[in-house]
Enzyme design. Sequence first.
Site, PDB file in Angstrom:
ATOM      1  N   ASP A   1       8.129 -19.568  11.158  1.00 17.37           N
ATOM      2  CA  ASP A   1       9.154 -20.668  12.218  1.00 17.37           C
ATOM      3  C   ASP A   1       8.549 -20.862  13.684  1.00 17.37           C
ATOM      4  O   ASP A   1       8.360 -20.116  14.315  1.00 17.37           O
ATOM      5  CB  ASP A   1      10.539 -19.643  11.888  1.00 17.37           C
ATOM      6  CG  ASP A   1      10.603 -18.827  12.351  1.00 17.37           C
ATOM      7  OD1 ASP A   1       9.840 -18.315  13.409  1.00 17.37           O
ATOM      8  OD2 ASP A   1      11.416 -17.556  12.316  1.00 17.37           O
TER       9      ASP A   1
ATOM     10  N   ASN B   1      22.483 -12.239  10.724  1.00 15.52           N
ATOM     11  CA  ASN B   1      23.280 -13.064   9.491  1.00 15.52           C
ATOM     12  C   ASN B   1      22.663 -13.087   8.174  1.00 15.52           C
ATOM     13  O   ASN B   1      22.447 -14.120   7.428  1.00 15.52           O
ATOM     14  CB  ASN B   1      23.142 -14.465   9.901  1.00 15.52           C
ATOM     15  CG  ASN B   1      22.033 -15.178  10.439  1.00 15.52           C
ATOM     16  OD1 ASN B   1      21.166 -14.802  10.378  1.00 15.52           O
ATOM     17  ND2 ASN B   1      22.500 -16.184  10.593  1.00 15.52           N
TER      18      ASN B   1
ATOM     19  N   HIS C   1      19.434 -13.736   8.213  1.00 16.72           N
ATOM     20  CA  HIS C   1      18.660 -14.763   7.605  1.00 16.72           C
ATOM     21  C   HIS C   1      16.803 -13.962   8.288  1.00 16.72           C
ATOM     22  O   HIS C   1      16.666 -13.273   8.009  1.00 16.72           O
ATOM     23  CB  HIS C   1      18.546 -16.059   8.637  1.00 16.72           C
ATOM     24  CG  HIS C   1      18.140 -15.690  10.603  1.00 16.72           C
ATOM     25  ND1 HIS C   1      18.101 -16.477  11.164  1.00 16.72           N
ATOM     26  CD2 HIS C   1      17.247 -14.465  10.725  1.00 16.72           C
ATOM     27  CE1 HIS C   1      17.526 -15.963  12.260  1.00 16.72           C
ATOM     28  NE2 HIS C   1      17.316 -15.141  12.381  1.00 16.72           N
TER      29      HIS C   1
ATOM     30  N   GLU D   1      18.309 -19.757   6.829  1.00 17.18           N
ATOM     31  CA  GLU D   1      19.818 -19.328   7.362  1.00 17.18           C
ATOM     32  C   GLU D   1      20.475 -19.177   6.267  1.00 17.18           C
ATOM     33  O   GLU D   1      20.158 -19.734   5.177  1.00 17.18           O
ATOM     34  CB  GLU D   1      20.055 -20.537   8.045  1.00 17.18           C
ATOM     35  CG  GLU D   1      19.739 -20.303   9.498  1.00 17.18           C
ATOM     36  CD  GLU D   1      20.070 -19.959  10.420  1.00 17.18           C
ATOM     37  OE1 GLU D   1      19.259 -18.690  10.217  1.00 17.18           O
ATOM     38  OE2 GLU D   1      20.899 -20.283  11.507  1.00 17.18           O
TER      39      GLU D   1
HETATM   40  P1  PGA Z   1      15.493 -12.696  15.356  1.00 14.13           P
HETATM   41  O1  PGA Z   1      15.141 -11.784  14.640  1.00 14.13           O
HETATM   42  O2  PGA Z   1      16.922 -11.811  16.103  1.00 14.13           O
HETATM   43  O3  PGA Z   1      15.417 -13.779  16.025  1.00 14.13           O
HETATM   44  O4  PGA Z   1      17.135 -13.058  14.051  1.00 14.13           O
HETATM   45  C1  PGA Z   1      14.537 -10.936  13.793  1.00 14.13           C
HETATM   46  C2  PGA Z   1      14.461  -9.529  14.285  1.00 14.13           C
HETATM   47  O5  PGA Z   1      13.361 -10.181  14.625  1.00 14.13           O
HETATM   48  O6  PGA Z   1      15.116  -9.049  15.205  1.00 14.13           O
END
Ligand code: PGA
Length: 262
Positions: free
Chosen positions: A83, A152, A154, A159
Amino acid sequence: MLFSILACVFGGTMRNREFIIYEDYDSLSKAVALRMAEFVRTNPQSLLCLAAGETPLGALRALVALQSENKVDLRTCWYVGLDEWLGLGYGDPGSCAQIMQDIFYGPAGIPSDHLSVFDGLDEDTDFQTKKAFDFIKARGGISLALLGIGMNGHLGFNEPGTTVDFPGGTIDLDETTRTVGKKYFAKPFPLDKGITIGLKHLLAAKRILLMANGEKKAGIVETCMRESPDPSRPASFLQDHPGFELYLDKGAASRLLDRNQE
Ligand code: PGA
């Protein structure tokens, strides 16, 4: 499996699936790196999809260290970026592309033609999406995805509300992602939209390794692993994946363990 025994505290079950718990982030990261090295040795031409989030970075550093000890050659595999924040690209500190270049692709010496990474600066997001999809298709799909879980639930920028048929593309970021995402940036940046490989491609991967560490993740890990799969918590769709492996440290596993002992 030998890698599971290393530094393992103890394991447990969730909906008939096993999870393995490590003492701390360091032992968790090393275990995941060993697992990935084992996978790459037996699948040297495979396509890997690696998350650039905070959690997997320790495993990626440990994996590069294994290569420098001649225990694995990561340069034969192919890589698709999971991403990116829209509005950021290579050269922008905090962008997924730059983090991965600094932590993994650069130190591991991955040839540039083995990489497909979203350019979040390109306004032609359809082109960026198609480029990623074509790259995945040309390699017969993703072989292994290494993921973290957002606060959350994701996965990448899939999302809450994302369904399993979403192949990927641009997405409006959830309020939690906008808030939590500030941790990647020294300066304020509007975190409104992202571009991501979608659940459809991720769930078609042969192996999915999900890592979580720290007590702050304990609640979302428990929800996503115990409650029925639902778009409101995208990581919950991993429960039924036949190649899903869950790697936790003690903090992230604490709620699963509490429930196991009830
Ligand atoms: P994020 O990634 O915190 O950017 O959602 C998940 C993680 O790797 O902890």
